[in-house]
Write a protein that holds these residues in place. Structure first.
Motif, PDB file in Angstrom:
ATOM      1  N   LEU A   1      51.464  23.228  -1.040  1.00 46.83           N
ATOM      2  CA  LEU A   1      50.015  23.255  -0.833  1.00 46.83           C
ATOM      3  C   LEU A   1      49.678  23.374   0.653  1.00 46.83           C
TER       4      LEU A   1
ATOM      5  N   TRP B   1      38.592  22.358  -6.043  1.00 41.00           N
ATOM      6  CA  TRP B   1      39.405  23.224  -5.189  1.00 41.00           C
ATOM      7  C   TRP B   1      39.563  24.607  -5.820  1.00 41.00           C
TER       8      TRP B   1
ATOM      9  N   ALA C   1      49.371  17.944  -5.842  1.00 36.99           N
ATOM     10  CA  ALA C   1      48.658  17.118  -4.871  1.00 36.99           C
ATOM     11  C   ALA C   1      49.124  15.670  -4.957  1.00 36.99           C
ATOM     12  N   ARG C   2      49.335  15.164  -6.185  1.00 35.69           N
ATOM     13  CA  ARG C   2      49.781  13.770  -6.341  1.00 35.69           C
ATOM     14  C   ARG C   2      51.165  13.574  -5.749  1.00 35.69           C
TER      15      ARG C   2
ATOM     16  N   ILE D   1      41.501  11.705  -1.924  1.00 31.16           N
ATOM     17  CA  ILE D   1      41.968  12.937  -1.284  1.00 31.16           C
ATOM     18  C   ILE D   1      40.820  13.668  -0.583  1.00 31.16           C
TER      19      ILE D   1
ATOM     20  N   LEU E   1      44.546  17.847   2.045  1.00 29.04           N
ATOM     21  CA  LEU E   1      45.665  16.947   2.331  1.00 29.04           C
ATOM     22  C   LEU E   1      45.852  16.779   3.832  1.00 29.04           C
TER      23      LEU E   1
ATOM     24  N   CYS F   1      50.766  13.156  -2.138  1.00 25.44           N
ATOM     25  CA  CYS F   1      50.181  11.855  -1.824  1.00 25.44           C
ATOM     26  C   CYS F   1      51.242  10.761  -1.885  1.00 25.44           C
TER      27      CYS F   1
ATOM     28  N   ASP G   1      55.781  21.791   2.175  1.00 27.99           N
ATOM     29  CA  ASP G   1      55.042  21.478   0.955  1.00 27.99           C
ATOM     30  C   ASP G   1      54.247  22.711   0.536  1.00 27.99           C
TER      31      ASP G   1
ATOM     32  N   HIS H   1      44.879  26.371  -3.988  1.00 34.42           N
ATOM     33  CA  HIS H   1      46.029  25.807  -3.278  1.00 34.42           C
ATOM     34  C   HIS H   1      45.730  25.635  -1.791  1.00 34.42           C
TER      35      HIS H   1
ATOM     36  N   ALA I   1      40.535  18.597  -8.168  1.00 34.64           N
ATOM     37  CA  ALA I   1      41.389  19.779  -8.315  1.00 34.64           C
ATOM     38  C   ALA I   1      40.589  20.960  -8.871  1.00 34.64           C
TER      39      ALA I   1
ATOM     40  N   ALA J   1      43.427  22.721  -1.387  1.00 34.39           N
ATOM     41  CA  ALA J   1      44.130  21.452  -1.558  1.00 34.39           C
ATOM     42  C   ALA J   1      44.931  21.125  -0.307  1.00 34.39           C
ATOM     43  N   GLY J   2      45.605  22.119   0.251  1.00 35.19           N
ATOM     44  CA  GLY J   2      46.382  21.900   1.473  1.00 35.19           C
ATOM     45  C   GLY J   2      45.495  21.439   2.617  1.00 35.19           C
TER      46      GLY J   2
END
Lengths: 357, 357
Positions: free
Chosen positions: B202, B304, B267-268, B287, B188, B271, B200, B181, B301, B184-185
């Motif tokens: 993430l 990550w 994540a989507r 991403i 992003l 986005c 959010d 997570h 993913a 991913a953050g």
């Protein structure tokens, strides 16, 4: 006087980038033997240290390149000694015996591994000055310069911690260890004395301060009412005791002058060497660092003693009836009031070291 | 989604240079209340912490601006949370309960005092997630950027520490807390999602990881044979257990895939928000941080989850007969051999994070 550091770095040493983070940790740990208090040492998520007293004394200090040391003046072994000394002295100033250090090291990727190895050797050697102390863990990271943060842990062995707040009117003020030597060494380096002259006592006092660690628990056992290590300067650090204890500390110049005379003689001796070896002229009144007002030599030495930090000597207050061993020199008394004076007069020069001023 | 940080800094706040080192320490300490284990807190040469177990767990970690956080992405309160979390998680990963933190803070003189105050509030708030933990001391220094070194101290309450070296063939491998997570953050944010979208999950996972601290002592009580917190990435950190225990860790992709699917959906969702708000296009396969090879979204993913650090979740090994509570997800088994594999195959992407590579 030796003119080459004993621990100069071979150029062919691989860099931190070449061995990687885990190679570095393996290298460091091979130079940092566990101590008798180490239950779990380097290499796990955390260390485990024995704290038989049921309490642990804990302190942390930065040692930052460009701020607290220069790599062209200090050898990596010097840096290890100094980084350890700052935290070990804080532990001693509570009346405790240090038992473990955690060392966080950030460094540039092009740093030779041999530099880190010598750093570890310096850390281990300084720990060896405290029976039972050892490096028990740490962290590594990448940075543009060398950054160290050292945590000291220690054991009180049943003693009450000696705080800054316990000084009382009537107490005597005494110091163990040198005053102003590290500041004099720094001034001599700033004036052009080569760092290779590291056997000179004043240069050594700056590069490798040797705090009197065992004087801390000794003071506690003698009944010290307040204690601090001289890291910011004698006046500034006694000011912390005066503030915390709500008292006035009155120093006696006649008690300080023998040490001033000795310090000045040592500085003059080094200046004469500078003259002979053709280094930049820095004798007599020109010892001051660039940009500072020039003082007469006796004034300069007194300023080093009163405002120079980093000797990490211990200054403490004791009830008047306490008989002090010879290593403790009485330099003043505690009276009602606030602040720090000398012969009942304020000191008018810069008073210590404020990191943000 | 809130688009303004709740702890943004007023421009008119005085700077560290204006209040000085001792003003800063006074300011910080007013935001850092002592805890129940604090016998001597901020303001003396060292702190004194209760260690009723007769042992103390001790760890130290850097959090460096530009390396571990960015001041334009992380609010000072975020930085406080993250700095505390790194050390608190290391203590938990030994099976201990954190009791005290030492915080060394170096900062530029023009840093607003309000930034330091918010940092302290974040440190205190993260400590509040562990009953009994508090900031007990620290150090301040001047530097060109914000440098933090946080030492965590903790109590085992009679438990044996859970090391990296105790995993045995036949054990099951289980994780408590999210995987990937925080990574991913970070991806992003790197792709252009504004840090103001901090609600959010993430982004929050990157800015303020929330390790499951109490799962550490719980795992110890359940009989965990080895444990580590996921700071370098799941594969890298399980690799440390595999190395220290001389075993092979075999992960099951079917056990990981539900979490991968969930992570990808999150994540989507972010986005799609980026698209709606006109921020830089970062949906689907784009991403990836700039300069890295583009992967298909499911691959991203999974990457990550396997290689992203900084969630500080706990991964542990348990004897096969142990019944695990629901918070622990079994993701693999320990077998004879060395290393870490997935479905008995090596993972071929970058395996975690080496600070000097």
């Amino acid at each position: 006087l030796s003119v080459v550091a004993e621990d100069s770095i071979a150029d062919e040493s691989p860099t931190l980038a070449a061995v990687g983070e885990f190679g570095l940790i393996a290298e460091l740990s091979s130079w940092l033997p566990p101590g008798r208090n180490t239950l779990v040492g380097i290499g796990d998520d955390a260390a485990v240290l024995a704290t038989p007293d049921g309490r642990v004394v804990a302190t942390t200090d930065f040692l930052l390149e460009g701020r607290h040391f220069r790599r062209d003046w200090s050898s990596p072994r010097d840096v290890g000694h100094k980084a350890a000394a700052r935290s070990l002295a804080d532990v001693a100033a509570m009346g405790a015996v240090a038992s473990g250090l955690l060392v966080a090291l950030a460094a540039p990727p092009d740093l030779p591994v041999s530099w880190a190895r010598e750093l570890a050797a310096g850390l281990a050697a300084e720990c060896a000055r405290v029976p039972g102390a050892s490096v028990i863990g740490g962290d590594t990271a990448r940075a543009d310069c060398v950054l160290l943060a050292v945590t000291g842990l220690g054991d009180l062995a049943g003693r009450a911690p000696v705080l800054r707040s316990g000084a009382a009117a009537g107490d005597k003020v005494a110091v163990a260890g040198p005053l102003g030597h590290a500041a004099a060494g720094l001034a001599l380096l700033s004036a052009g004395l080569p760092a290779g002259l590291r056997d000179d006592p004043l240069i050594a006092a700056h590069l490798r301060p040797a705090p009197p660690y065992d004087a801390g628990p000794q003071a506690a056992d003698l009944g010290a009412t307040a204690m601090i290590d001289v890291s910011d300067g004698l006046l500034a650090d006694l000011g912390h005791i005066a503030d915390a204890s709500s008292v006035l500390v009155d120093l006696r110049s006649d008690a300080l002058l023998p040490a001033v005379t000795e310090l000045l003689a040592a500085a003059r001796h080094v200046c004469s060497i500078i003259d002979r070896t053709g280094r930049p002229q820095a004798a007599g009144p020109r010892i001051s660092p660039p940009g500072e007002a020039l003082l007469s030599p006796p004034g300069e030495a007194l300023r080093w003693m009163l405002t120079g930090g980093e000797d990490h000597s211990l200054v403490a207050t004791f009830p008047p009836e306490v008989q002090l061993p010879a290593r403790w020199t009485v330099i003043g008394t505690v009276r009602p009031g606030r602040g720090v004076v000398i012969d009942n007069q304020p000191w008018t020069q810069a008073r210590g070291w404020d990191h943000f001023a």
